[in-house]
Design a protein around this motif. Structure first.
Motif, mmCIF file in Angstrom:
data_model
loop_
_atom_site.group_PDB
_atom_site.id
_atom_site.type_symbol
_atom_site.label_atom_id
_atom_site.label_comp_id
_atom_site.label_asym_id
_atom_site.label_seq_id
_atom_site.Cartn_x
_atom_site.Cartn_y
_atom_site.Cartn_z
ATOM 1 N N GLU A 198 0.830 -1.214 0.000
ATOM 2 C CA GLU A 198 0.000 0.000 0.000
ATOM 3 C C GLU A 198 0.856 1.251 0.000
ATOM 4 O OE1 GLU A 198 -3.265 0.548 -0.344
ATOM 5 O OE2 GLU A 198 -3.357 -1.593 -0.803
ATOM 6 N N PHE A 199 1.949 1.223 0.772
ATOM 7 C CA PHE A 199 2.855 2.382 0.816
ATOM 8 C C PHE A 199 3.481 2.626 -0.554
ATOM 9 C CE2 PHE A 199 7.277 3.853 1.302
ATOM 10 C CZ PHE A 199 7.031 5.120 1.836
ATOM 11 N N LEU A 200 3.942 1.557 -1.206
ATOM 12 C CA LEU A 200 4.544 1.694 -2.538
ATOM 13 C C LEU A 200 3.528 2.189 -3.560
ATOM 14 C CD1 LEU A 200 6.715 -1.565 -2.640
ATOM 15 C CD2 LEU A 200 7.509 0.785 -2.329
ATOM 16 N N LYS A 201 2.281 1.728 -3.440
ATOM 17 C CA LYS A 201 1.228 2.201 -4.345
ATOM 18 C C LYS A 201 0.953 3.692 -4.145
ATOM 19 C CE LYS A 201 -1.358 -2.060 -5.235
ATOM 20 N NZ LYS A 201 -2.644 -2.762 -5.103
ATOM 21 N N LYS A 202 0.933 4.135 -2.878
ATOM 22 C CA LYS A 202 0.725 5.554 -2.587
ATOM 23 C C LYS A 202 1.864 6.407 -3.153
ATOM 24 C CE LYS A 202 -2.171 5.279 1.559
ATOM 25 N NZ LYS A 202 -2.247 5.544 3.023
ATOM 26 N N CYS A 203 3.097 5.903 -3.004
ATOM 27 C CA CYS A 203 4.261 6.615 -3.568
ATOM 28 C C CYS A 203 4.141 6.729 -5.080
ATOM 29 C CB CYS A 203 5.553 5.889 -3.200
ATOM 30 S SG CYS A 203 5.986 6.012 -1.462
ATOM 31 N N ALA A 204 3.733 5.624 -5.730
ATOM 32 C CA ALA A 204 3.570 5.630 -7.187
ATOM 33 C C ALA A 204 2.461 6.586 -7.616
ATOM 34 C CB ALA A 204 3.279 4.222 -7.683
ATOM 35 N N LYS A 205 1.351 6.596 -6.876
ATOM 36 C CA LYS A 205 0.246 7.510 -7.181
ATOM 37 C C LYS A 205 0.668 8.967 -7.019
ATOM 38 C CE LYS A 205 -3.710 4.524 -6.146
ATOM 39 N NZ LYS A 205 -4.833 4.245 -5.228
ATOM 40 N N ALA A 206 1.517 9.235 -6.015
ATOM 41 C CA ALA A 206 1.992 10.608 -5.796
ATOM 42 C C ALA A 206 2.956 11.054 -6.884
ATOM 43 C CB ALA A 206 2.675 10.690 -4.427
ATOM 44 N N MET A 207 3.707 10.103 -7.449
ATOM 45 C CA MET A 207 4.719 10.438 -8.452
ATOM 46 C C MET A 207 4.158 10.529 -9.867
ATOM 47 S SD MET A 207 7.833 8.038 -7.081
ATOM 48 C CE MET A 207 8.867 8.345 -8.504
ATOM 49 N N PHE A 208 3.165 9.687 -10.201
ATOM 50 C CA PHE A 208 2.674 9.595 -11.571
ATOM 51 C C PHE A 208 1.214 10.041 -11.668
ATOM 52 C CE2 PHE A 208 5.679 5.973 -10.952
ATOM 53 C CZ PHE A 208 6.736 6.475 -11.706
ATOM 54 N N ASP A 209 0.822 10.436 -12.878
ATOM 55 C CA ASP A 209 -0.598 10.712 -13.106
ATOM 56 C C ASP A 209 -1.347 9.385 -13.251
ATOM 57 O OD1 ASP A 209 -0.064 9.754 -15.684
ATOM 58 O OD2 ASP A 209 0.354 11.757 -16.442
ATOM 59 N N SER A 210 -2.662 9.439 -13.324
ATOM 60 C CA SER A 210 -3.479 8.212 -13.294
ATOM 61 C C SER A 210 -3.167 7.226 -14.413
ATOM 62 C CB SER A 210 -4.971 8.585 -13.327
ATOM 63 O OG SER A 210 -5.300 9.287 -12.158
ATOM 64 N N PRO A 211 -3.084 7.679 -15.702
ATOM 65 C CA PRO A 211 -2.774 6.712 -16.779
ATOM 66 C C PRO A 211 -1.395 6.067 -16.608
ATOM 67 C CG PRO A 211 -3.646 8.753 -17.692
ATOM 68 C CD PRO A 211 -3.369 9.018 -16.264
ATOM 69 N N THR A 212 -0.389 6.891 -16.227
ATOM 70 C CA THR A 212 0.964 6.354 -16.042
ATOM 71 C C THR A 212 1.001 5.383 -14.875
ATOM 72 O OG1 THR A 212 1.857 8.458 -16.835
ATOM 73 C CG2 THR A 212 3.393 6.970 -15.736
ATOM 74 N N TYR A 213 0.297 5.729 -13.777
ATOM 75 C CA TYR A 213 0.250 4.847 -12.607
ATOM 76 C C TYR A 213 -0.381 3.497 -12.970
ATOM 77 C CZ TYR A 213 -1.512 2.697 -8.349
ATOM 78 O OH TYR A 213 -1.815 1.797 -7.363
ATOM 79 N N ALA A 214 -1.441 3.540 -13.780
ATOM 80 C CA ALA A 214 -2.109 2.295 -14.193
ATOM 81 C C ALA A 214 -1.151 1.406 -14.989
ATOM 82 C CB ALA A 214 -3.347 2.621 -15.025
ATOM 83 N N ARG A 215 -0.354 2.036 -15.874
ATOM 84 C CA ARG A 215 0.601 1.262 -16.681
ATOM 85 C C ARG A 215 1.720 0.697 -15.801
ATOM 86 N NH1 ARG A 215 -0.190 5.435 -20.500
ATOM 87 N NH2 ARG A 215 1.724 6.473 -19.837
ATOM 88 N N VAL A 216 2.241 1.551 -14.895
ATOM 89 C CA VAL A 216 3.320 1.102 -14.003
ATOM 90 C C VAL A 216 2.842 -0.069 -13.146
ATOM 91 C CG1 VAL A 216 4.718 1.754 -11.991
ATOM 92 C CG2 VAL A 216 4.528 3.316 -13.933
ATOM 93 N N ASN A 217 1.645 0.052 -12.588
ATOM 94 C CA ASN A 217 1.077 -1.000 -11.746
ATOM 95 C C ASN A 217 0.879 -2.294 -12.532
ATOM 96 O OD1 ASN A 217 -0.009 -1.886 -9.202
ATOM 97 N ND2 ASN A 217 -2.040 -1.785 -10.114
ATOM 98 N N LYS A 218 0.397 -2.149 -13.768
ATOM 99 C CA LYS A 218 0.150 -3.306 -14.637
ATOM 100 C C LYS A 218 1.462 -4.039 -14.949
ATOM 101 C CE LYS A 218 -0.945 -4.233 -19.480
ATOM 102 N NZ LYS A 218 -1.256 -3.599 -20.772
ATOM 103 N N TYR A 219 2.495 -3.278 -15.348
ATOM 104 C CA TYR A 219 3.762 -3.904 -15.717
ATOM 105 C C TYR A 219 4.499 -4.456 -14.501
ATOM 106 C CZ TYR A 219 3.091 -1.941 -20.351
ATOM 107 O OH TYR A 219 2.593 -1.643 -21.598
ATOM 108 N N PHE A 220 4.356 -3.798 -13.357
ATOM 109 C CA PHE A 220 4.972 -4.314 -12.134
ATOM 110 C C PHE A 220 4.365 -5.665 -11.763
ATOM 111 C CE2 PHE A 220 5.058 -4.860 -7.529
ATOM 112 C CZ PHE A 220 6.419 -4.739 -7.272
ATOM 113 N N ASP A 221 3.042 -5.767 -11.820
ATOM 114 C CA ASP A 221 2.364 -7.031 -11.497
ATOM 115 C C ASP A 221 2.769 -8.139 -12.463
ATOM 116 O OD1 ASP A 221 1.067 -5.974 -9.330
ATOM 117 O OD2 ASP A 221 -0.790 -5.528 -10.389
ATOM 118 N N LYS A 222 2.832 -7.802 -13.764
ATOM 119 C CA LYS A 222 3.207 -8.798 -14.771
ATOM 120 C C LYS A 222 4.648 -9.267 -14.558
ATOM 121 C CE LYS A 222 0.304 -8.149 -18.851
ATOM 122 N NZ LYS A 222 0.309 -7.823 -20.302
#
Length: 385
Positions: A198-222
Motif C-alpha cells: 500500500e505504501f509503494l502504491k501511494k508513492c507511485a500515485k503521488a509520483m505519476f498521473d493516473s494513466p501512467t500509474y495504471a501502466r506502471v502498476n500493470k507492468y509491475f504485477d506482470k
C-alpha cells in the motif's frame, strides 16, 4: 529584506561550494569512495538478503494464508501462522539437506577427486595408444594434471570454508548475527507485506498521473508474476530432474550416480546450456569410471530424461508463463552469462520475457493509435464529401 536575501544567497553558494569540494574529494580518491561503499553494503547486506528471502518465500506464505483463511478458527491468525509454517518447513528442509543429502555428495566428490590420478593415467594410456593424426594427441594431459593437483578439494568443501565464504558474503558483523537479522527482518517483511504494498502504491500515485500509474502498476504485477513463476518452476524442475537422474544412474550402476544426478539437476536450472554442460561432464566422468558402454547408456538415458523434461515436465510446471522463442532464450542466456555469470544465465530469461511484454504492449498500442487515426481520417473525409 535585502540583508536576508543576501544571507540566503551566501548560504546557498557556501553550501554549493562545500558540496562540490566533498564530491571532488570522494571522486578523486577512489579508494576512500570504495571503502565507504563497501562499508555501506556490508551494513545493509542483511537487509538486502532479508528482502530476497522474503521475496522467495512470498508465494508459499500466500498459499498457506489463503487456505488458512478458509477456516474460521484460523482466519484471524492466518498470516503469522503461514509465515511460521513456511519457515519451519524451510528450516527442516535445510536440516535434512545438511544431514542426508550433502554428506554422500561430499564423500563422492572427495572420492572422485582422490581417484583423478588413476583416471588421468587411463587417459594418458589412451592418448599414447591413439594414432598420430588423432585429435587426442593434441591434448596436453600433463598440464591438466598439474592444474588439478593444485586443487585442495577437501579444504574447499569443508564446513569451516563454507562458513568462511558465507561470512565474507554476508557482512562484517558475523555470520550468526547476520543470519539472525536476515531471518527476523524477512519475517517482518512478510508479516507487513500488505502495508508495504500500500505504501509503494501511494508513492507511485503521488509520483505519476493516473494513466501512467495504471501502466506502471500493470507492468509491475506482470513482471513480478513472470519472475516468481520462473524462479519457482526452474527450482522445482531442477529438483525433479536431479532426483530422476540420480535414480536412473543408480539403477544403471554409474559410479558417483547421486553426485552426477544432482549436478545435472542443478545445472538444469539454467535454460538450454545448463543441461548440455552437465550431461557432457557427466558422460566424461562416467567414461573414465565405467567405460564407454556405461557412458553411452548413461548418455542415452539422460538425453531421454531431458527430452521428457523439456516436452512434458517443464511445460507442465511452467505452463504458458514464458512464451518466448528458443532463439531468444539462447541469446538471453549467452549475453547474461557473459556479463553476469551464472546468476545472469539464470535470470536473463525472465528479464527478456518481461522486456518482451513491454515491447509487445508498446507495439499493440502504436498499432491501435495508427488504426484509430486512420479511421478518424477516413470518417473526416466522408463527412466533408
Amino acid at each position: 529584506m535585502k540583508t536576508k536575501k543576501g544571507i540566503s544567497k551566501w548560504v546557498y553558494y557556501f553550501t554549493l561550494g562545500v558540496s562540490l569540494i566533498l564530491i571532488y574529494k570522494f571522486v578523486s580518491d577512489f579508494k576512500t569512495l570504495y571503502e565507504i561503499l563497501k562499508r555501506v553494503i556490508s551494513v545493509i547486506m542483511p537487509f538486502i538478503m532479508a528482502t530476497i528471502l522474503a521475496y522467495l518465500f512470498y508465494k508459499p506464505v500466500a498459499f498457506f494464508e489463503r487456505n488458512f483463511k478458509k477456516n474460521k478458527f484460523l482466519s484471524k491468525i492466518a498470516r503469522p501462522l503461514s509465515v511460521f509454517l513456511t519457515y519451519i518447513i524451510a528450516i527442516l528442509l535445510v536440516v535434512w539437506l545438511i544431514n542426508c543429502v550433502i554428506p554422500p555428495i561430499k564423500n563422492s566428490t572427495v572420492e572422485l577427486y582422490n581417484n583423478i590420478p588413476t583416471y588421468i593415467q587411463k587417459a594418458q594410456e589412451t592418448i599414447e595408444n591413439a594414432e598420430e593424426d588423432s585429435i587426442l594427441k593434441k591434448i596436453n594431459i600433463e598440464e591438466i594434471t598439474n592444474k588439478i593437483k593444485k586443487i585442495d578439494i577437501e579444504s574447499l568443501i569443508s564446513t569451516e570454508k563454507i562458513i568462511d565464504y558465507a561470512g565474507k558474503v554476508i557482512g562484517v558483523f558475523g555470520v550468526v548475527f547476520n543470519i539472525f537479522v536476515t531471518i527476523v527482518v524477512s519475517i517482518y517483511l512478510l508479516l507487513q507485506r500488505g502495508e508495504i504494498k500500500e505504501f509503494l502504491k501511494k508513492c507511485a500515485k503521488a509520483m505519476f498521473d493516473s494513466p501512467t500509474y495504471a501502466r506502471v502498476n500493470k507492468y509491475f504485477d506482470k513482471s513480478n508474476h513472470i519472475l516468481l513463476d520462473f524462479i519457482y518452476c526452474q527450482i522445482i524442475d531442477g529438483v525433479i530432474v536431479g532426483v530422476l537422474a540420480s535414480i536412473a544412474m543408480s539403477i544403471i550402476g554409474v559410479k558417483y550416480g547421486i553426485l552426477l544426478g544432482m549436478f545435472i539437476g542443478l545445472f538444469n536450472i539454467i535454460p538450454y546450456f545448463g543441461a548440455i554442460i552437465a550431461i557432457v561432464i557427466a558422460v566424461v566422468i562416467t567414461l573414465f569410471t565405467g567405460g564407454i558402454n556405461q557412458a553411452l547408456i548413461m548418455a542415452i538415458t539422460v538425453i531421454i530424461l531431458q527430452q521428457i523434461d523439456s516436452n512434458i515436465i517443464n511445460p507442465k510446471i511452467l505452463g504458458d508463463g514464458l512464451k518466448i522463442s528458443p532463439v531468444l532464450v539462447i541469446f538471453a542466456v549467452t549475453v547474461g552469462g557473459e556479463f553476469f555469470g551464472i546468476i545472469g544465465m539464470f535470470l536473463s530469461v525472465p528479464i527478456v520475457a518481461i522486456i518482451k511484454v513491454l515491447i509487445m504492449d508498446f507495439i499493440d498500442i502504436r498499432i491501435k493509435i495508427k488504426s484509430y487515426r486512420k479511421n478518424l481520417e477516413e470518417n473526416t473525409k466522408i463527412t466533408i464529401e
